[in-house]
Design an enzyme around this catalytic site. Structure first.
Site, mmCIF file in Angstrom:
data_model
loop_
_atom_site.group_PDB
_atom_site.id
_atom_site.type_symbol
_atom_site.label_atom_id
_atom_site.label_comp_id
_atom_site.label_asym_id
_atom_site.label_seq_id
_atom_site.Cartn_x
_atom_site.Cartn_y
_atom_site.Cartn_z
ATOM 1 N N HIS A 184 62.786 1.336 56.355
ATOM 2 C CA HIS A 184 61.808 0.765 57.278
ATOM 3 C C HIS A 184 60.474 1.498 57.233
ATOM 4 C CE1 HIS A 184 65.202 -1.598 58.716
ATOM 5 N NE2 HIS A 184 64.256 -2.470 58.969
ATOM 6 N N CYS B 99 62.680 -13.824 54.824
ATOM 7 C CA CYS B 99 61.779 -12.893 55.517
ATOM 8 C C CYS B 99 61.958 -11.456 55.037
ATOM 9 C CB CYS B 99 61.970 -12.972 57.028
ATOM 10 S SG CYS B 99 63.595 -12.436 57.564
#
Ligand code: PEP
Ligand code: MG
Length: 753
Positions: free
Chosen positions: A358, A673
């Site tokens: 992330h 996505c």
């Protein structure tokens, strides 16, 4: 044997220099294995030879001098074969070479293992015996384990050698995770903050500072308790009493009360107060004549630093960044990135992490060049000038003027390209053969929302809700969430915003909700946590629903769904939240629409359940980041296996084909996505498969739209048919980059654009 092995490993790790590490290793290994000789040969690849660097048993005169070409002797053979060789009668082997200068004429038995690091032979570790003896499997594995430890030390030392002998620049290679280049000074982040690093600052919020201090004290107490427990298990009474002393310091009214006084009376912030009081006490204790009491100054320093680390984690603002820096850390986390002022962050370098961690995604969202998986001695780089090339993960240390000039020019060219694509960013996204495509935004990781490029997207395909939770000191209230969600729904008025419910766990822990697991990516994550905590889930759902009053553009998406019962339970809770909010609004004469509900397809199990999930959902969105990690069993965060994490792996492509095929059969909208939807080659492949909705980071939107307007789907379909026959993602990528070149887009898109 295990204890001995551990002792040798510890002393190799703790030795102050590589030479000390090698000497201690050969001596201890000789004794532990009861052999007559143990030696380390280090490889010199440019000269194609090994050099004897440490020995206990051969002539000390030969250390640093004795040379063995790669293609000679048993040592050479171990290196060439990259495997151990165990011989009871070495002199009779065809490859045996007698080196008169080392004095090895009496040795008969030979066991040699290669010292390997990242597929390279760094050297050879050898034990020898005068009498004929057959080394056992236990001996072999003992030596192999030691060679692996030594490899890490050698690799690190090589790197240090490169850096300190720096009349010329040095380059270190890692994995490029966010393209772009930057030139700036290195700034090394250490979770353990040194007392002297604290910038003295006043605060006009003493209550808040006291609260922060209070929390830090509690956290350190918990840390110390668990450390003490660990030592208790090992029955190390002395070590345990150290923690008692630490706890006493923390409980000592003199210590904490003095810090509190500095906050309330003298208006220092918490970190400044800790620094001032601790330094005073350290000076007092250091000046004492009693050696026992003098030693206590070290304990105070340690406790103070623990307090500072807790305080620093949540308060980056105490660092005074005068100019943009390249952030270097052992592990750059998404939280750390989110906390550094964006205009001060020129680049990011992390020893741990990989392309789809992330932090990497956040760096891309922020358009900050980043490289991960680099082996660097962090401390030595603090303050040095660096160039980071986030396209290929290169870091250049102390570049010379020619290299600097070259990179300055490259940075200008990249800016010219960004300006070029930005000119078309407002145009509709459709392919040259007239196929309309939705280009959506992945939002939420970055807190700033005022970028004009956001207007170029057709909506928000993924709004990650975690970051605001991560930057908080406790769970944000329902009202606070409502405010945040309303702002984004209003900003995208008329375009759909797909909000994903909390996906914490994995590499997104919350500081105030610690989860300790061996395998966090396979553990308590995403929907698994929120279904176990309906109070958190309901608060978030209600906040989203309330925010949708007067905003008819909310869709809700659930992460990490792996079975039908999860979606059933989640829908029940959504019904409950919707009824509650609707009832409440009705009293004010207002109403809200029931939102579309979708799920992320990111756990492979969900692919096989698509027809079963269909009755409960309105849409699907493919999360290729997790789908790739779970399909290939490759941790998306682990630099060591980063080369195997591959979104174009044939298995991933087949899974993606199956998803779009089922979605069409079930007449359900499907988007992508994950990061693949922002990779130019990924988009071409997905287009050919039939996907028409792509959600990507802000910095990819203009580029992808520019590309879409120049490609034809009818040209891509036959390419996909060829690609799907191939077994290798490098060839698959080549097929599509060749196509990009054929339509004049050569060189525009790097692999991780
Ligand atoms: C994904 O897994 O592809 C995804 C979009 O979600 P995240 O990266 O936040 O796990
Ligand atoms: Mg995911």
């Amino acid at each position: 044997m295990l204890t001995t092995l551990r002792q040798i490993v510890e002393s190799v790790t703790a030795a102050p220099s590589l030479s000390d590490a090698m000497h201690s290793l050969v001596q201890q290994t000789r004794a532990a294995m009861h052999v007559d000789c143990c030696s380390v040969y280090i490889s010199e690849p440019q000269r194609q030879r090994y050099r004897l660097m440490a020995t206990d048993g051969l002539s000390q005169e030969a250390v640093g001098k004795a040379i063995l070409p790669f293609d000679e002797g048993l040592v050479g053979l171990v290196g060439r074969r990259e495997e151990l060789i165990n011989l009871a009668d070495a002199p009779s082997h065809a490859s045996f070479k007698y080196l008169p200068e080392v004095g090895e004429d009496e040795f008969k038995t030979f066991l040699g293992v290669p010292i390997m690091h990242q597929r390279n032979v760094l050297g050879v570790l050898v034990v020898q015996q005068k009498l004929s003896r057959q080394f056992t499997e236990i001996d072999e594995s003992f030596l192999v384990t030691l060679a692996a430890q030594l490899a890490v030390r050698i690799a690190h030392a090589e790197l240090k050698g490169l850096i300190s002998s720096s009349s010329n620049h040095r380059a270190v290679h890692g994995v490029g995770v966010s393209s772009g280049m930057a030139i700036a000074k290195a700034w090394v982040w250490q979770p353990k903050m040194a007392l002297s690093q604290v910038n003295l600052k006043h605060s006009d919020e003493p209550e808040l500072q006291l609260e922060l201090l209070n929390q830090a004290v509690l956290q350190v107490q918990i840390e110390l308790d668990s450390l003490a427990m660990r030592f208790q298990d090992a029955v190390q009474v002395d070590s345990q009493s150290i923690f008692d002393i630490y706890q006493h310091i923390l409980a000592d009214p003199n210590f904490i009360a003095q810090i509190e006084l500095e906050i309330t009376e003298n208006q220092w912030n918490a970190t400044s107060a800790v620094r001032q009081v601790s330094e005073r006490l350290i000076a007092q204790f250091s000046a004492m004549s009693d050696p026992y009491l003098r030693e206590r100054s070290l304990d105070i320093r340690d406790v103070a630093q623990r307090l500072l680390s807790c305080l620093a984690h949540s308060h980056m603002d105490q660092f005074d960044f005068q100019e943009p820096v390249i952030l270097l850390a052992e592990e750059v986390t998404a939280t750390l990135l989110a906390e550094i002022p964006k205009d001060r962050l020129a680049g990011v370098v992390s020893i741990r992490g990989a392309v789809n961690s992330h932090a990497a995604i956040l760096a891309r969202t922020m358009s900050v060049p980043a490289g991960m998986g680099l082996e660097l001695p962090l401390q030595e780089l603090d303050g040095q000038e660096l160039i980071i090339d986030g396209g290929n993960g290169d870091v250049i240390i102390q570049p010379g003027s020619a290299v600097l000039a070259e990179y300055e020019q490259l940075i200008q060219q990249a800016k010219a390209f960004d300006d070029l694509v930005a000119q078309e960013a407002q145009l509709p996204s459709e392919t040259q053969d007239g196929c309309p495509v939705s280009v959506l935004l992945n939002a939420g990781l970055s807190l700033d929302v005022d970028n004009c490029l956001m207007d170029c997207s057709d909506g928000v395909g993924l709004y990650r809700t975690e970051i605001p939770f991560m930057l908080h000191d406790s769970f944000p209230s329902e009202q606070e969430q409502t405010k945040r969600y309303r702002a984004i729904l209003e900003q995208y008025s008329g375009r759909q915003v797909c909000m994903r419910t909390l996906d914490i766990g994995g590499d997104k822990p919350l500081p105030y909700f610690p989860i300790s697991e061996e395998n966090p990516f396979l553990g308590w994550r995403g929907i698994r946590i929120t279904l176990d905590h309906p109070e958190l889930f309901l608060a978030q759902l209600k906040a989203m629903l309330r925010a949708s009053e007067h905003n008819d553009n909310l869709a809700i998406m659930l992460p990490m769904i792996s079975c039908v019962s999860e979606i059933q339970s989640a829908r029940r809770l959504l019904d409950q939240a919707w009824l509650e909010v609707s009832d409440e609004l009705r009293t004010r004469g207002s109403a809200i629409r029931y939102p579309s509900l979708g799920v992320m397809i990111e756990v492979p199990a969900a692919i096989y359940l698509l027809p079963d999930l269909a009755p409960y959902v309105d849409f699907w969105s493919v999360g290729t980041n997790d789908l790739t990690q779970y399909l290939l069993a490759v941790d998306r965060n682990n630099a060591r296996v980063a080369q195997m994490y591959d979104g174009l792996h044939p298995a991933v492509l087949r899974a993606l084909q199956q998803i779009v095929h089922t979605a069409n059969q079930q007449a359900k909208p499907v988007s992508v996505c994950g990061e693949l939807a922002g990779d130019p080659v990924g988009v071409l492949i997905l287009l050919a498969m039939g996907y028409r909705r792509f959600s990507m980071n802000l910095n990819n939107i203009a580029k992808i739209k520019y590309m879409l307007r120049r490609v034809r789907t009818d040209a891509l379909v036959p390419l996909l048919e060829q690609a799907i026959q191939l077994h290798d993602s490098v060839q698959i990528r080549k097929l599509f980059t060749t196509y990009l070149e054929s339509v004049g887009l050569q060189g525009f898109f790097s692999k991780k654009a």
